[in-house]
Scaffold this motif. Structure first.
Motif, PDB file in Angstrom:
ATOM      1  N   MET A 146       0.965  -1.097  -0.030  1.00  0.00           N
ATOM      2  CA  MET A 146      -0.041  -0.025  -0.027  1.00  0.00           C
ATOM      3  C   MET A 146       1.039   1.286  -0.002  1.00  0.00           C
ATOM      4  SD  MET A 146      -3.146   1.287   0.112  1.00  0.00           S
ATOM      5  CE  MET A 146      -4.030  -0.206   0.425  1.00  0.00           C
ATOM      6  N   ARG A 147       0.658   2.002  -0.878  1.00  0.00           N
ATOM      7  CA  ARG A 147       1.513   3.446  -1.063  1.00  0.00           C
ATOM      8  C   ARG A 147       0.450   4.560  -1.031  1.00  0.00           C
ATOM      9  NH1 ARG A 147       6.417   2.585  -2.677  1.00  0.00           N
ATOM     10  NH2 ARG A 147       6.858   4.654  -3.540  1.00  0.00           N
ATOM     11  N   VAL A 148       0.390   5.575  -0.007  1.00  0.00           N
ATOM     12  CA  VAL A 148      -0.569   6.309   0.178  1.00  0.00           C
ATOM     13  C   VAL A 148       0.111   7.734   0.387  1.00  0.00           C
ATOM     14  CG1 VAL A 148      -2.388   7.028   1.577  1.00  0.00           C
ATOM     15  CG2 VAL A 148      -2.089   4.843   1.579  1.00  0.00           C
ATOM     16  N   LEU A 149      -0.291   8.702  -0.512  1.00  0.00           N
ATOM     17  CA  LEU A 149       0.129  10.019  -0.692  1.00  0.00           C
ATOM     18  C   LEU A 149      -1.095  10.844  -0.060  1.00  0.00           C
ATOM     19  CD1 LEU A 149       1.987  11.421  -3.598  1.00  0.00           C
ATOM     20  CD2 LEU A 149      -0.142  12.690  -2.750  1.00  0.00           C
TER      21      LEU A 149
ATOM     22  N   PHE B 144       6.526   8.526  -6.830  1.00  0.00           N
ATOM     23  CA  PHE B 144       6.003   7.679  -5.744  1.00  0.00           C
ATOM     24  C   PHE B 144       5.082   6.626  -6.219  1.00  0.00           C
ATOM     25  CE2 PHE B 144       2.996   7.268  -2.130  1.00  0.00           C
ATOM     26  CZ  PHE B 144       4.054   6.890  -0.980  1.00  0.00           C
ATOM     27  N   ASP B 145       4.490   6.606  -7.349  1.00  0.00           N
ATOM     28  CA  ASP B 145       3.715   5.820  -7.883  1.00  0.00           C
ATOM     29  C   ASP B 145       2.423   5.215  -6.744  1.00  0.00           C
ATOM     30  OD1 ASP B 145       2.437   3.916  -9.601  1.00  0.00           O
ATOM     31  OD2 ASP B 145       3.872   2.382  -9.033  1.00  0.00           O
ATOM     32  N   PRO B 146       1.611   6.357  -6.341  1.00  0.00           N
ATOM     33  CA  PRO B 146       0.819   5.953  -5.128  1.00  0.00           C
ATOM     34  C   PRO B 146      -0.361   4.899  -5.550  1.00  0.00           C
ATOM     35  CG  PRO B 146       0.093   7.978  -6.066  1.00  0.00           C
ATOM     36  CD  PRO B 146       1.473   7.607  -6.600  1.00  0.00           C
ATOM     37  N   THR B 147      -0.838   3.983  -4.606  1.00  0.00           N
ATOM     38  CA  THR B 147      -1.914   3.382  -4.794  1.00  0.00           C
ATOM     39  C   THR B 147      -3.395   4.192  -4.593  1.00  0.00           C
ATOM     40  OG1 THR B 147      -0.844   1.647  -3.676  1.00  0.00           O
ATOM     41  CG2 THR B 147      -3.186   1.065  -3.762  1.00  0.00           C
ATOM     42  N   ILE B 148      -3.113   5.278  -3.381  1.00  0.00           N
ATOM     43  CA  ILE B 148      -4.453   6.126  -3.311  1.00  0.00           C
ATOM     44  C   ILE B 148      -3.752   7.455  -2.796  1.00  0.00           C
ATOM     45  CG2 ILE B 148      -4.711   5.160  -1.103  1.00  0.00           C
ATOM     46  CD1 ILE B 148      -7.689   5.213  -1.352  1.00  0.00           C
ATOM     47  N   VAL B 149      -4.607   8.369  -3.234  1.00  0.00           N
ATOM     48  CA  VAL B 149      -4.141   9.924  -2.712  1.00  0.00           C
ATOM     49  C   VAL B 149      -5.479  10.483  -2.095  1.00  0.00           C
ATOM     50  CG1 VAL B 149      -3.626  11.977  -3.877  1.00  0.00           C
ATOM     51  CG2 VAL B 149      -2.654  10.079  -5.044  1.00  0.00           C
TER      52      VAL B 149
ATOM     53  N   ASP C 208       3.092  24.415  -9.203  1.00  0.00           N
ATOM     54  CA  ASP C 208       4.056  23.773 -10.198  1.00  0.00           C
ATOM     55  C   ASP C 208       3.788  22.337 -10.602  1.00  0.00           C
ATOM     56  OD1 ASP C 208       6.422  22.907 -11.445  1.00  0.00           O
ATOM     57  OD2 ASP C 208       7.769  23.914 -10.260  1.00  0.00           O
ATOM     58  N   ALA C 209       2.950  22.756 -11.849  1.00  0.00           N
ATOM     59  CA  ALA C 209       2.205  21.339 -12.277  1.00  0.00           C
ATOM     60  C   ALA C 209       3.351  20.404 -12.612  1.00  0.00           C
ATOM     61  CB  ALA C 209       1.294  21.389 -13.543  1.00  0.00           C
ATOM     62  N   HIS C 210       4.476  20.746 -13.146  1.00  0.00           N
ATOM     63  CA  HIS C 210       5.556  19.840 -13.542  1.00  0.00           C
ATOM     64  C   HIS C 210       6.093  19.152 -12.448  1.00  0.00           C
ATOM     65  CE1 HIS C 210       8.836  17.904 -15.845  1.00  0.00           C
ATOM     66  NE2 HIS C 210       9.632  18.322 -15.304  1.00  0.00           N
ATOM     67  N   GLU C 211       6.333  19.816 -11.303  1.00  0.00           N
ATOM     68  CA  GLU C 211       7.016  19.240 -10.187  1.00  0.00           C
ATOM     69  C   GLU C 211       6.292  18.602  -9.493  1.00  0.00           C
ATOM     70  OE1 GLU C 211       9.288  20.495  -5.868  1.00  0.00           O
ATOM     71  OE2 GLU C 211       7.965  22.040  -7.038  1.00  0.00           O
ATOM     72  N   LEU C 212       4.866  18.678  -9.204  1.00  0.00           N
ATOM     73  CA  LEU C 212       3.931  17.900  -8.787  1.00  0.00           C
ATOM     74  C   LEU C 212       3.783  16.590  -9.443  1.00  0.00           C
ATOM     75  CD1 LEU C 212       1.778  17.785  -6.533  1.00  0.00           C
ATOM     76  CD2 LEU C 212       0.291  18.822  -8.012  1.00  0.00           C
ATOM     77  N   ALA C 213       3.731  16.715 -10.878  1.00  0.00           N
ATOM     78  CA  ALA C 213       3.478  15.467 -11.574  1.00  0.00           C
ATOM     79  C   ALA C 213       4.531  14.473 -11.581  1.00  0.00           C
ATOM     80  CB  ALA C 213       3.256  16.044 -13.062  1.00  0.00           C
ATOM     81  N   GLU C 214       5.841  14.960 -11.553  1.00  0.00           N
ATOM     82  CA  GLU C 214       7.049  14.252 -11.196  1.00  0.00           C
ATOM     83  C   GLU C 214       7.036  13.527 -10.070  1.00  0.00           C
ATOM     84  OE1 GLU C 214      10.473  16.487 -12.008  1.00  0.00           O
ATOM     85  OE2 GLU C 214      10.843  15.845 -14.236  1.00  0.00           O
TER      86      GLU C 214
END
Length: 315
Positions: A1-4, A64-69, A53-59
């Motif tokens: 599980m990867r949670v952001l 991180f490749d979250p399962t759920i945000v 900063d859309a680019h930094e946020l997207a990167e």
């Protein structure tokens, strides 16, 4: 599980990160994002990311490749949004749009922590609206959160990404800013007990009613969503609250019973909302039915904890 979690520095965000650390299975990864650097939190990775900063946020999200945000980044109070309307709109809408576009490129599900303030004028006709009631927001906070709900629905549905909206009512807990009424009462009483200020408590509209729910119950609702995300409907909207509308005057009387201090009351104009006095609650039956969640912490225990913390803060 990867949670952001976005809004890691906000009151609810910090409590959710703590709850995730305690409640997720071993080996889970947790990342908290905030526009400003945050104090360390055991078991949680924290990163300062500019939501504009859309680019930094997207990167960051892709790496991180979250399962759920869980999207919590917002101006927390109605008053705060009203004081800075231009920034409130930019922060809420642009930050949410950038996040939605970033999550749309992942395999993650997204849960947006909106608020029952979106119901606005509808409260005048129904003190405890359920999710079938059409929002009629009458504050900047309500309008921006409602707009974010539409942004997420349009962007994520088009991308085939699952998302949910939770609308918590007035969550309370130890350490909350005195911008909020319960924390304000507790802080003022603690200072009066110590003789640090005159025995006069500043109040607003005591006849107003609110649905107060402990912040720990809100974080428990988020954990319940993680465990049942596959069974919940895509685009589902759920109220999260106690289901009880409590007059602010009753909160004050409960605090009176917890202190030996005596004080008078003084109505402060800056604590009176322009929208006027009304009751604002919610019906959380749909969420309880879908997940089995119910609030577990009585209001009296929440108030006692908040007052104890306010006293402890004075040393």
């Amino acid at each position: 599980m990867r949670v952001l979690v976005t809004g890691a520095g906000d009151y609810l965000g910090r409590r959710l990160l703590e709850a995730l650390h305690r409640g997720l299975p071993p080996g889970s990864s947790i990342l908290g994002l905030d526009r400003a650097p945050q104090p360390p939190l055991g078991g949680v990775s924290l990163r300062a990311v500019d939501p504009f900063d859309a680019h930094e946020l997207a990167e960051t999200i892709a790496a991180f490749d979250p399962t759920i945000v869980f999207h919590l980044a917002a101006l927390a109070s109605v008053a705060q949004s009203s004081e800075t309307p231009s920034y409130a709109w930019r922060a809420e809408l642009l930050g949410t749009l950038n996040l939605a576009e970033a999550v749309a490129k992942t395999r993650a599900a997204l849960v947006f922590l909106s608020s029952t303030v979106v119901y606005g004028e509808a409260f005048r006709e129904q003190a405890r609206p359920d999710e079938t009631v059409t929002p009629r927001p009458d504050t900047i906070s309500g309008r921006t959160k409602n707009a974010c709900e539409y942004i997420l629905r349009d962007v994520l549905a088009n991308a085939g990404v699952k998302h949910l909206v939770l609308r918590p009512s007035n969550y309370i807990g130890a350490g909350q800013s005195e911008t909020f009424v319960v924390a304000s009462f507790a802080g003022q009483i603690a200072r009066i007990e110590r003789g640090l200020v005159p025995p006069s408590l500043e109040v607003g509209d005591l006849s107003a009613g609110r649905d107060f729910v402990d912040v720990a119950d809100v974080t428990a609702a988020c954990l319940r969503v993680i465990g049942q995300i596959d069974d919940l409907p895509n685009g589902g909207i759920f109220n999260v609250g106690s289901g009880v509308v409590t007059p602010v005057a009753e909160i004050l009387e409960m605090f009176r019973g917890m202190t030996g201090a005596r004080f008078t009351l003084r109505v402060s104009p800056d604590r009176v909302r322009a929208a006027g006095v009304r009751s604002e609650g919610c019906d959380s039956t749909a969420f309880a039915t879908a997940t089995g969640w119910t609030p577990a912490i009585p209001l009296s225990r929440s108030l006692s904890t908040i007052l104890s913390e306010a006293r402890a803060q004075l040393g």
